[in-house]
Design an enzyme around this catalytic site. Structure first.
Site, PDB file in Angstrom:
ATOM      1  N   GLU A  21      11.707  27.032 -74.294  1.00  0.00           N
ATOM      2  CA  GLU A  21      13.145  26.836 -74.135  1.00  0.00           C
ATOM      3  C   GLU A  21      13.917  28.034 -74.687  1.00  0.00           C
ATOM      4  O   GLU A  21      14.907  28.463 -74.079  1.00  0.00           O
ATOM      5  CB  GLU A  21      13.582  25.534 -74.810  1.00  0.00           C
ATOM      6  CG  GLU A  21      13.112  24.325 -74.024  1.00  0.00           C
ATOM      7  CD  GLU A  21      13.472  23.013 -74.671  1.00  0.00           C
ATOM      8  OE1 GLU A  21      14.064  22.179 -73.977  1.00  0.00           O
ATOM      9  OE2 GLU A  21      13.161  22.829 -75.865  1.00  0.00           O
ATOM     10  N   GLU A  41       6.805  18.278 -73.964  1.00  0.00           N
ATOM     11  CA  GLU A  41       7.368  17.168 -74.721  1.00  0.00           C
ATOM     12  C   GLU A  41       7.015  15.802 -74.142  1.00  0.00           C
ATOM     13  O   GLU A  41       6.903  14.827 -74.887  1.00  0.00           O
ATOM     14  CB  GLU A  41       8.895  17.306 -74.808  1.00  0.00           C
ATOM     15  CG  GLU A  41       9.367  18.437 -75.695  1.00  0.00           C
ATOM     16  CD  GLU A  41       9.483  19.781 -74.984  1.00  0.00           C
ATOM     17  OE1 GLU A  41      10.120  20.677 -75.535  1.00  0.00           O
ATOM     18  OE2 GLU A  41       8.923  19.934 -73.878  1.00  0.00           O
TER      19      GLU A  41
END
Length: 113
Positions: A21, A41
């Protein structure tokens, strides 16, 4: 993402979850062919929370981004280049800093402008 200067992410090792990210927030991404990247995730029953669900689809397209997020798949530098996740892929060197060196060369190319 809001820095007023060009940013280059150099991925020489692993960029999973928040690491990817952060790289997605950069203007340009360079990775070693052996680097590992992914938004993993969902393996923890959560979703990427630092902009990955927005930046990844803008970078590689909605359908492929959904596939990578839903599967929590980890890809290498070669695959990342082939799907447009990174701009440059380089073979890793013995020092383990090939992507960093390529990113530095790009930065030096930008400096005169």
């Amino acid at each position: 993402a809001n820095l007023p200067v060009p940013t280059i992410a150099a991925i020489d090792g692993t960029a999973l979850g928040g690491g990817l990210e952060l790289a997605l927030a950069c203007d340009i991404r360079v990775a070693a062919s052996s680097a590992k990247m992914g938004l993993v995730e969902t393996k923890l029953a959560i979703i990427p929370g630092a902009g990955g669900t927005q930046r990844l689809p803008r970078t590689i397209g909605v359908s492929l981004a959904k596939e990578l997020i839903f599967s929590a798949r980890i890809i290498d530098g070669e695959e990342a280049k082939s799907i447009g996740l990174i701009s440059h892929v380089v073979e890793q060197n013995d020092a383990g800093d090939a992507a960093y060196r390529r990113a530095l060369a790009l930065a030096r190319e930008f400096l005169p402008q």
